[in-house]
Design a protein around this motif. Structure first.
Motif, PDB file in Angstrom:
ATOM      1  N   HIS A  39       0.284  -0.958  -0.515  1.00 28.84           N
ATOM      2  CA  HIS A  39       0.055   0.049  -0.223  1.00 28.84           C
ATOM      3  C   HIS A  39       0.830   1.542   0.211  1.00 28.84           C
ATOM      4  O   HIS A  39       1.293   1.313   1.050  1.00 28.84           O
ATOM      5  N   HIS A  40       1.206   1.958  -0.773  1.00 28.96           N
ATOM      6  CA  HIS A  40       1.727   3.678  -1.467  1.00 28.96           C
ATOM      7  C   HIS A  40       0.771   3.965  -1.016  1.00 28.96           C
ATOM      8  O   HIS A  40       1.315   5.953  -1.331  1.00 28.96           O
ATOM      9  N   GLU A  41      -0.420   4.410  -0.909  1.00 26.36           N
ATOM     10  CA  GLU A  41      -1.104   5.768  -0.152  1.00 26.36           C
ATOM     11  C   GLU A  41      -0.451   6.401   0.554  1.00 26.36           C
ATOM     12  O   GLU A  41       0.124   6.542   1.570  1.00 26.36           O
ATOM     13  N   LYS A  42      -0.909   8.278   0.725  1.00 24.56           N
ATOM     14  CA  LYS A  42      -0.222   8.784   1.893  1.00 24.56           C
ATOM     15  C   LYS A  42      -1.357   9.178   3.017  1.00 24.56           C
ATOM     16  O   LYS A  42      -2.341   9.016   2.482  1.00 24.56           O
ATOM     17  N   GLY A  43      -0.900   9.401   4.515  1.00 22.30           N
ATOM     18  CA  GLY A  43      -1.809   9.410   5.172  1.00 22.30           C
ATOM     19  C   GLY A  43      -1.235   8.647   6.056  1.00 22.30           C
ATOM     20  O   GLY A  43       0.302   8.465   6.699  1.00 22.30           O
ATOM     21  N   VAL A  44      -2.339   8.635   7.700  1.00 22.83           N
ATOM     22  CA  VAL A  44      -1.525   7.843   8.547  1.00 22.83           C
ATOM     23  C   VAL A  44      -2.692   6.269   9.018  1.00 22.83           C
ATOM     24  O   VAL A  44      -3.560   6.068   8.278  1.00 22.83           O
ATOM     25  N   TYR A  45      -1.287   5.931   9.323  1.00 24.36           N
ATOM     26  CA  TYR A  45      -1.768   4.114   9.573  1.00 24.36           C
ATOM     27  C   TYR A  45      -2.304   4.157  11.553  1.00 24.36           C
ATOM     28  O   TYR A  45      -1.752   4.574  12.078  1.00 24.36           O
ATOM     29  N   THR A  46      -3.687   3.711  11.705  1.00 22.29           N
ATOM     30  CA  THR A  46      -3.918   3.466  12.710  1.00 22.29           C
ATOM     31  C   THR A  46      -4.359   2.306  13.520  1.00 22.29           C
ATOM     32  O   THR A  46      -4.749   1.082  13.011  1.00 22.29           O
ATOM     33  N   CYS A  47      -4.831   2.128  14.474  1.00 25.34           N
ATOM     34  CA  CYS A  47      -4.995   0.931  15.209  1.00 25.34           C
ATOM     35  C   CYS A  47      -6.254   0.155  14.347  1.00 25.34           C
ATOM     36  O   CYS A  47      -7.207   1.364  14.560  1.00 25.34           O
ATOM     37  N   ALA A  48      -6.308  -0.208  14.698  1.00 27.35           N
ATOM     38  CA  ALA A  48      -7.419  -1.626  13.986  1.00 27.35           C
ATOM     39  C   ALA A  48      -9.081  -1.040  14.815  1.00 27.35           C
ATOM     40  O   ALA A  48     -10.024  -1.546  14.749  1.00 27.35           O
ATOM     41  N   ALA A  49      -8.131  -1.896  16.118  1.00 27.09           N
ATOM     42  CA  ALA A  49      -8.896  -1.761  17.158  1.00 27.09           C
ATOM     43  C   ALA A  49      -9.732  -0.532  17.940  1.00 27.09           C
ATOM     44  O   ALA A  49     -11.112  -0.657  18.313  1.00 27.09           O
ATOM     45  N   CYS A  50      -8.738   0.566  18.202  1.00 30.09           N
ATOM     46  CA  CYS A  50      -9.209   1.643  18.474  1.00 30.09           C
ATOM     47  C   CYS A  50      -9.200   3.125  17.614  1.00 30.09           C
ATOM     48  O   CYS A  50      -9.333   3.812  18.580  1.00 30.09           O
ATOM     49  N   HIS A  51      -8.519   2.983  16.670  1.00 24.78           N
ATOM     50  CA  HIS A  51      -8.166   3.902  15.879  1.00 24.78           C
ATOM     51  C   HIS A  51      -6.817   4.846  16.141  1.00 24.78           C
ATOM     52  O   HIS A  51      -6.699   6.533  15.456  1.00 24.78           O
ATOM     53  N   GLU A  52      -6.443   4.632  16.971  1.00 16.58           N
ATOM     54  CA  GLU A  52      -5.357   5.205  17.761  1.00 16.58           C
ATOM     55  C   GLU A  52      -4.017   5.732  16.394  1.00 16.58           C
ATOM     56  O   GLU A  52      -4.185   4.810  16.148  1.00 16.58           O
ATOM     57  N   LYS A  53      -3.591   6.714  16.060  1.00 20.61           N
ATOM     58  CA  LYS A  53      -2.552   6.816  15.041  1.00 20.61           C
ATOM     59  C   LYS A  53      -1.774   6.380  15.468  1.00 20.61           C
ATOM     60  O   LYS A  53      -0.941   6.764  16.512  1.00 20.61           O
ATOM     61  N   LEU A  54      -1.031   5.321  14.348  1.00 21.33           N
ATOM     62  CA  LEU A  54       0.278   4.371  14.998  1.00 21.33           C
ATOM     63  C   LEU A  54       1.249   4.646  14.253  1.00 21.33           C
ATOM     64  O   LEU A  54       2.755   4.993  14.795  1.00 21.33           O
ATOM     65  N   PHE A  55       1.649   5.165  12.618  1.00 20.93           N
ATOM     66  CA  PHE A  55       2.002   4.963  11.581  1.00 20.93           C
ATOM     67  C   PHE A  55       1.896   5.878  10.766  1.00 20.93           C
ATOM     68  O   PHE A  55       0.990   5.758  10.648  1.00 20.93           O
ATOM     69  N   ASP A  56       2.782   6.404  10.271  1.00 24.45           N
ATOM     70  CA  ASP A  56       2.738   7.760   9.159  1.00 24.45           C
ATOM     71  C   ASP A  56       3.504   7.318   7.702  1.00 24.45           C
ATOM     72  O   ASP A  56       4.065   6.294   8.067  1.00 24.45           O
ATOM     73  N   SER A  57       2.552   7.051   7.080  1.00 25.30           N
ATOM     74  CA  SER A  57       2.956   6.833   5.411  1.00 25.30           C
ATOM     75  C   SER A  57       4.487   7.338   4.719  1.00 25.30           C
ATOM     76  O   SER A  57       4.974   6.560   4.614  1.00 25.30           O
ATOM     77  N   LYS A  58       5.060   8.488   5.785  1.00 27.64           N
ATOM     78  CA  LYS A  58       6.224   8.438   5.384  1.00 27.64           C
ATOM     79  C   LYS A  58       7.148   8.070   6.187  1.00 27.64           C
ATOM     80  O   LYS A  58       7.998   7.695   4.874  1.00 27.64           O
ATOM     81  N   THR A  59       7.002   7.363   7.132  1.00 28.29           N
ATOM     82  CA  THR A  59       7.801   6.027   7.326  1.00 28.29           C
ATOM     83  C   THR A  59       8.017   4.774   7.115  1.00 28.29           C
ATOM     84  O   THR A  59       8.458   3.127   7.314  1.00 28.29           O
ATOM     85  N   LYS A  60       6.735   4.084   6.260  1.00 26.83           N
ATOM     86  CA  LYS A  60       6.862   2.863   5.600  1.00 26.83           C
ATOM     87  C   LYS A  60       7.814   2.802   4.451  1.00 26.83           C
ATOM     88  O   LYS A  60       7.790   3.603   3.583  1.00 26.83           O
ATOM     89  N   PHE A  61       8.369   1.076   4.263  1.00 24.21           N
ATOM     90  CA  PHE A  61       8.868   0.825   3.617  1.00 24.21           C
ATOM     91  C   PHE A  61       9.115   0.164   2.818  1.00 24.21           C
ATOM     92  O   PHE A  61       8.507  -0.847   3.617  1.00 24.21           O
ATOM     93  N   GLU A  62       9.423  -1.167   1.765  1.00 23.83           N
ATOM     94  CA  GLU A  62       9.181  -1.693   1.612  1.00 23.83           C
ATOM     95  C   GLU A  62      10.578  -2.843   1.805  1.00 23.83           C
ATOM     96  O   GLU A  62      11.674  -2.865   1.903  1.00 23.83           O
ATOM     97  N   SER A  63      10.049  -3.839   3.154  1.00 27.04           N
ATOM     98  CA  SER A  63      11.129  -4.835   3.497  1.00 27.04           C
ATOM     99  C   SER A  63      11.121  -6.302   3.119  1.00 27.04           C
ATOM    100  O   SER A  63      12.352  -6.563   2.912  1.00 27.04           O
ATOM    101  N   GLY A  64      10.151  -6.092   1.772  1.00 22.50           N
ATOM    102  CA  GLY A  64      10.441  -7.857   1.521  1.00 22.50           C
ATOM    103  C   GLY A  64       9.423  -8.445   2.240  1.00 22.50           C
ATOM    104  O   GLY A  64       9.873  -9.944   1.876  1.00 22.50           O
TER     105      GLY A  64
END
Length: 131
Positions: free
Chosen positions: A41-66
């Motif tokens: 997934h490569h859209e810009k935004g914020v990843y949140t907890c699926a259970a409580c919706h707390e903001k966890l990770f910014d898309s700017k810090t996502k990388f392809e680890s393989g």
């Protein structure tokens, strides 16, 4: 109950989450690699907890680890808690939502600069808020 801000019984979590979400988020399960919604997934935004919706990770810090799971080199400060995990005959560091205690995945020290960390997260543990 718990030391987390969001306090729910396991029965309440079971009523709110799907069976697979419950297995991963509350029972520390893992989804199969390369099957989750956010690993590629490569859209810009914020990843949140699926259970409580707390903001966890910014898309700017996502990388392809393989690895087949969404990977990030850092968290939104204060929103992810690290816990020693000695299950399955290994020594790892589990990461959970600091708001509700839900299992997200694990963190490893083989990530890219600037942190050298790889937060390897189950897609099912996340929701996404588009920028």
């Amino acid at each position: 109950m718990s030391d987390y801000k969001v306090k729910k019984s396991e029965n309440e979590w079971k009523e709110e989450l799907t069976d697979n979400e419950y297995r991963v988020l509350r029972q520390k399960g893992t989804e199969r690699a390369f099957t989750g919604e956010f690993y590629d997934h490569h859209e810009k935004g914020v990843y949140t907890c699926a259970a409580c919706h707390e903001k966890l990770f910014d898309s700017k810090t996502k990388f392809e680890s393989g690895s087949g799971w969404p990977s990030f080199y850092t968290t939104i400060q204060g929103n992810v808690k690290e816990i020693a995990d000695r299950s399955h005959g290994m020594v790892r560091t589990e990461v959970v939502c600091n708001n509700c205690g839900s299992h997200l995945g694990h963190v490893f020290n083989d990530g890219p600069k600037p942190t050298g960390m790889r937060y390897c997260i189950n897609s099912i543990s996340l929701d996404f808020e588009k920028e």
